[in-house]
Design an enzyme around this catalytic site. Structure first.
Site, PDB file in Angstrom:
ATOM      1  N   SER A 272       0.846  -1.190   0.000  1.00  0.00           N
ATOM      2  CA  SER A 272       0.000   0.000   0.000  1.00  0.00           C
ATOM      3  C   SER A 272       0.882   1.241   0.000  1.00  0.00           C
ATOM      4  O   SER A 272       1.801   1.341  -0.822  1.00  0.00           O
ATOM      5  CB  SER A 272      -0.947  -0.070   1.207  1.00  0.00           C
TER       6      SER A 272
ATOM      7  N   HIS B 153      -2.568  -0.981  -3.389  1.00  0.00           N
ATOM      8  CA  HIS B 153      -3.671  -0.021  -3.205  1.00  0.00           C
ATOM      9  C   HIS B 153      -3.352   1.258  -3.972  1.00  0.00           C
ATOM     10  O   HIS B 153      -2.246   1.778  -3.882  1.00  0.00           O
ATOM     11  CB  HIS B 153      -3.827   0.345  -1.723  1.00  0.00           C
TER      12      HIS B 153
ATOM     13  N   ASP C  28      -4.585  -4.292   5.850  1.00  0.00           N
ATOM     14  CA  ASP C  28      -4.938  -5.243   4.802  1.00  0.00           C
ATOM     15  C   ASP C  28      -3.770  -6.212   4.591  1.00  0.00           C
ATOM     16  O   ASP C  28      -2.607  -5.824   4.648  1.00  0.00           O
ATOM     17  CB  ASP C  28      -5.249  -4.481   3.498  1.00  0.00           C
TER      18      ASP C  28
END
Lengths: 285, 194
Positions: free
Chosen positions: B11, B38, B129
């Site tokens: 991310s 992401h 995540d």
């Protein structure tokens, strides 16, 4: 919409048994209710089943089978889980921009335009297309057939009411998509939502149609089926592509989602790319 | 039977880390690498930027695309990636814990489809995540690598993954590609004992 966290198989569950049970459940649903989910993509189907199992307070797929087959309301709830897909207005603005530039000029040459929006879900993209056609002066000679397997989402689509809090995002999408007016002209705040102008859907027919089991019902100049077939496995995708192929005349337009491709399908050679990036195809044989 | 698929979740601060890893893979790397980074839904440039760091063939995933060895696959923005045995499916279901694509979902489906043939890698990021997905990969016999939080641009995500998977290999980013190649050569340890 609430955030959907789809559960995975419980850790101790046997993978092989799970597949057997899922196949039996889907077979039972097909034979008893006529809904055919046997060729849905497995990984997401499985998660949606486990979500329903948890929500019903059950702990096995066989338990869900027992309940679904003997209790139609449970089947209705499962049908919602399996068939509702998430969508938004002017999703992928670049697609609508490409449609405006590359497809609209072709449509102008027709006296009457027939569009099939297959798998329209709650209708956001139907209204988007109606707005686009209205702005291009084509809406009154167009008829849009908007179909979905799920009657509940079609009822939502028909109301033309969408969440007010989405309008900011949709306005941005609309502008990126080449919208030429003020997006707020198309709706009024009502019923705790944004009510879209009924004139947009005067030429829209919302109807139930099951891509898996129903046949073609007419011939169309344009078929839109975006981000619907991603939930199908490849053999089923090929069957649906055959259905679309039979429903298009020569030079008819087929548009799929921007991350879908005809490249992995049986009909690849029957179409040419009108816009490779936005996955707009034209039937050429 | 060895490892088939490397799944990577990353991310905030990820570009540098991904460039380091993809740039250090040698031509004998013959697993498929699947990356969920992401990013905003209209950020299209990642693949081009990343390709400049690496000679490995890479592209964004198309629905039902076959999974082939020696390729790097990137999750497209605004779609979930589900790994099936031999191919990918995409979905536009709601975001999971605010993310679409979701690292957890991609990891879990990879664990389901490939079991002990999966290596999961969690890199820099500012959320949690990937932690649950990495746990499932290990629970199904796969291997786990976590970027050393001390060397990550943003330590939150690797720290969360390490908390959930304490048996993960924790290494600085420049050691991840060599470790992947070593794991590829060694094969999945549980298969050797059979």
């Amino acid at each position: 919409m609430a955030e959907m966290v789809l559960p995975n198989t419980p850790a101790k569950y046997s993978k092989d048994l799970e597949r057997v049970e899922i196949e039996l459940l889907l077979e039972g649903i097909f034979r008893h209710y006529g809904f055919d989910f046997r060729s849905y993509a497995y990984a997401s189907l499985k998660r949606r089943l486990w979500k329903r199992i948890e929500a019903e307070g059950l702990d096995t797929i066989s338990g869900l089978q027992q309940k679904v087959l003997h209790d139609p309301p449970t089947m209705e709830r499962l049908l919602m889980d399996l068939s509702v897909s998430v969508t938004s207005m002017f999703r992928d603005p670049n697609f609508y921009k490409a449609f405006r530039v590359q497809v609209v000029p072709l449509l102008r040459t027709y006296p009457f335009i027939r569009i099939w929006h297959a798998g329209c879900s709650t209708g956001e993209e139907v209204y988007s297309m109606a707005i686009l056609l209205e702005e291009e002066g084509l809406l009154d000679r167009a008829r849009i057939y908007a179909t979905d397997i799920n009657e509940a989402v079609l009822r939502t689509a028909k109301t033309g009411i969408f969440p007010l809090e989405k309008m900011q995002e949709y306005t941005q999408n609309y502008l990126k998509a080449g919208g030429v007016r003020s997006f707020s002209e198309y709706y009024t705040a009502a019923y705790e939502g944004a009510l879209f102008s009924p004139t947009l859907t005067e030429n829209v027919v919302f109807a139930q149609h099951n891509l898996v089991t129903d046949r073609s019902f007419s011939e169309f100049n344009v078929i839109l089926c975006r981000n619907v077939m991603i939930y199908f496995d490849r053999p089923l995708q090929n069957r649906v592509h055959q259905l679309f192929y039979e429903s298009l005349p020569m030079y008819g337009i087929l548009a799929v989602g921007s991350k879908e491709s005809l490249r992995f399908s049986d009909v690849e050679t029957c179409y040419e790319e009108l816009n490779a990036k936005e996955k707009i195809y034209r039937k050429v044989m | 039977m060895g490892y088939e698929v490397v799944v990577v979740g990353v991310s905030a601060g990820g570009l540098q880390a991904l460039c380091t890893i993809a740039g250090s893979l040698t031509p004998d790397f013959n697993m498929a690498m699947v990356i969920v980074q992401h990013r905003s839904k209209d950020s299209y440039a990642l693949c081009d930027v990343l390709q400049e760091c690496s000679a490995m063939p890479m592209h964004e995933i198309i629905d039902k695309e076959p999974i082939s060895p020696g390729q790097i696959y990137l999750a497209p923005p605004d779609y979930h990636v589900l790994v099936e045995r031999g191919y990918f499916s995409l979905s536009v279901d709601d975001p999971i814990r605010h993310s679409r694509p979701s690292i957890d979902l991609m990891f879990e489906t990879a664990a389901d489809a490939y079991g002990r043939e999966v290596i999961g890698v969690v890199l820099t990021g500012a959320n949690h995540d990937g932690a649950r997905g990495l746990r499932q990969i290990v629970d199904r016999g796969g291997a786990a690598i976590v970027q050393d939080p001390a060397t990550a641009e943003v330590a939150v995500m690797p720290r969360a993954a390490y908390a959930m998977v304490p048996e993960a290999n924790v290494v600085p980013v420049e050691e991840i590609a060599p470790l992947l190649l070593a794991l590829q050569r060694a094969g999945s340890p549980r298969t050797e004992t059979r």
